[in-house]
Write an enzyme that holds these catalytic residues in place. Structure first.
Site, PDB file in Angstrom:
ATOM      1  N   TYR A  41      35.951  21.482  45.904  1.00 59.17           N
ATOM      2  CA  TYR A  41      37.257  20.966  46.331  1.00 59.17           C
ATOM      3  C   TYR A  41      38.030  20.435  45.132  1.00 59.17           C
ATOM      4  O   TYR A  41      37.605  19.513  44.456  1.00 59.17           O
ATOM      5  CB  TYR A  41      36.991  19.846  47.330  1.00 59.17           C
ATOM      6  CG  TYR A  41      38.149  19.306  48.125  1.00 59.17           C
ATOM      7  CD1 TYR A  41      39.147  18.549  47.527  1.00 59.17           C
ATOM      8  CD2 TYR A  41      38.212  19.496  49.500  1.00 59.17           C
ATOM      9  CE1 TYR A  41      40.171  18.011  48.267  1.00 59.17           C
ATOM     10  CE2 TYR A  41      39.240  18.959  50.258  1.00 59.17           C
ATOM     11  CZ  TYR A  41      40.220  18.223  49.637  1.00 59.17           C
ATOM     12  OH  TYR A  41      41.246  17.682  50.378  1.00 59.17           O
ATOM     13  N   TYR A  91      45.466  25.097  50.383  1.00 54.74           N
ATOM     14  CA  TYR A  91      44.920  23.760  50.563  1.00 54.74           C
ATOM     15  C   TYR A  91      44.809  23.492  52.052  1.00 54.74           C
ATOM     16  O   TYR A  91      45.731  22.980  52.680  1.00 54.74           O
ATOM     17  CB  TYR A  91      45.812  22.724  49.889  1.00 54.74           C
ATOM     18  CG  TYR A  91      45.294  21.305  50.008  1.00 54.74           C
ATOM     19  CD1 TYR A  91      43.984  20.999  49.677  1.00 54.74           C
ATOM     20  CD2 TYR A  91      46.110  20.276  50.445  1.00 54.74           C
ATOM     21  CE1 TYR A  91      43.503  19.699  49.780  1.00 54.74           C
ATOM     22  CE2 TYR A  91      45.647  18.972  50.540  1.00 54.74           C
ATOM     23  CZ  TYR A  91      44.338  18.695  50.206  1.00 54.74           C
ATOM     24  OH  TYR A  91      43.863  17.414  50.306  1.00 54.74           O
TER      25      TYR A  91
END
Length: 395
Positions: free
Chosen positions: A294, A345
């Site tokens: 991430y 995202y």
């Protein structure tokens, strides 16, 4: 396969993945709820599972798509389990999968859908600071000093880490370059067809030092989903199943202390979490062939990779070279769909889907070693979480 009674290793597998189209923030033609339904139906089609057979729902980050409403819209026969991972924003993207697997292992559900949806045109942007009449909690310590948005908050942890370990800007640049490189092979990626050069990265504007524009994740609309089933049910899916090898989650000692007062401040919050993950899986960093990490900000990836044992902080400058992060043959292929920086995202959930593709051998940037894929949720947040997925042979 030797599995402890209290382990999730080999107890469940991901057998279906699906997603909506990914959009720039505020540009989706569909509301958030419809995006989530599209992703779930795509996951069902991928698995060949009737959506009416879903009986468990799991998400994180205060997802707004209510399980009861989803179950009604999908026509599910019965809702047996619904779970929300509290706090941590994108740090919960892996914990939601673990929660779903735990429900299956406990006999509380047979088919669990894990999902995340965002429509920022409908509900407002996550990455933008906003004015309000009152502030509370951690923000009450930050707002008076102008720390309003996530880049400002996390830049301080990153700056401290880089300073303490002598890590150069080129290490952050390599992470961004790898993500953009892989996005060029991925037609789903929002940044597909928009390659990034080192010169362009270096010339990009500062957001908050030490973070430039391309160090920061995008903001997007869309949805992603996956389907979990039990070990017995997964066997009929053969190589399509990505097995849960290990899961970890939580927070290190007083990580949430305010104001920015954690004892180990320059940390991604993965030291204890990573240890739990590897212990459950019976594996270590050397067994991992590909990583989806991430990137809220590239500096957090540096911390998280170090805390998962791939290198010591003093080795970061040597390890984090662009060529070593590229599929198929880099030392550690990283974010092979483009990640949060260049694919989408979706609060990190798209990373879990890409790990499944790697295990299946269907990624657009396939790593040579892909029997074991690591997913690292949002770094520098709490609770954080991570997953190890693998083929049946890796069990």
């Amino acid at each position: 396969m030797k599995v402890g009674a209290r382990s999730l290793k080999g107890r469940a597998a991901i057998v279906g993945i699906g997603e909506s189209t990914y959009y720039r923030h505020g540009t989706s033609p569909d509301p958030e709820f419809k995006l989530v339904l599209k992703a779930i139906l795509a996951a069902c089609a991928d698995a060949g599972i009737d959506p009416r057979d879903i009986d468990g729902f799991a998400s994180y980050g205060n997802d707004r798509s209510d399980p009861l409403r989803l179950a009604t819209a999908l026509g599910t026969h019965r809702l047996r389990s619904s779970m929300m991972q509290w706090g941590g924003g994108g740090g919960g993207c892996c914990a939601a999968v673990a929660n779903g697997a735990a429900a299956i292992h406990a006999g509380m559900a047979e088919v669990v859908v894990v999902y995340r949806g965002l429509a920022q045109g409908e509900y407002g942007r996550f990455g933008q600071g906003g004015a309000g009449d009152t502030v509370s909690g951690e923000m009450a310590w930050q707002v008076p000093y102008g720390v309003l948005a996530p880049p400002q908050k996390f830049a301080m942890r990153v700056q401290r880490y880089l300073h303490e370990h002598g890590i150069r800007p080129e290490a952050l640049r390599a992470i961004a370059m790898a993500s953009y490189h892989h996005a060029q092979a991925n037609p789903r990626a929002v940044m597909h067809g928009k390659p990034l050069s080192e010169a362009r990265y270096d010339a990009s504007r500062w957001i908050v030092e030490p973070l430039r524009l391309y160090d920061c994740c995008m903001e997007n609309d869309g949805a992603a989903a996956l389907l979990l089933v039990s070990a017995d049910a997964a066997k009929r899916f053969g190589p399509k199943a990505a097995w849960l090898l290990g899961a970890g989650g939580g927070a290190d000692h007083r990580f949430g202390a305010v104001p920015h007062n954690a004892p180990d401040y320059a940390s991604a919050n993965y030291k204890g979490v990573a240890s739990d993950l590897y212990r459950m899986a019976g594996l270590g960093p050397a067994d991992v062939g590909v990583v989806q990490s991430y990137e809220n900000f590239t500096g957090g990836v540096v911390m998280a990779l170090a805390e998962h044992g791939f290198f010591s902080p003093s080795e970061a400058n040597d390890f984090l070279q662009t060529a070593d992060l590229l599929a198929p043959d880099g030392r550690l292929p990283l974010n092979t769909s483009g990640g949060n920086l260049a694919e989408c995202y979706m609060h990190g959930f798209e990373l879990v889907l890409e790990a499944v593709r790697q295990v299946r051998g269907t990624s657009t940037s396939q790593a040579r070693r892909h029997d074991v894929a690591l997913v690292i949720g949002g770094p520098m947040v709490a609770p954080a979480s991570d997953l190890l997925l693998g083929s049946e042979a890796a069990l």
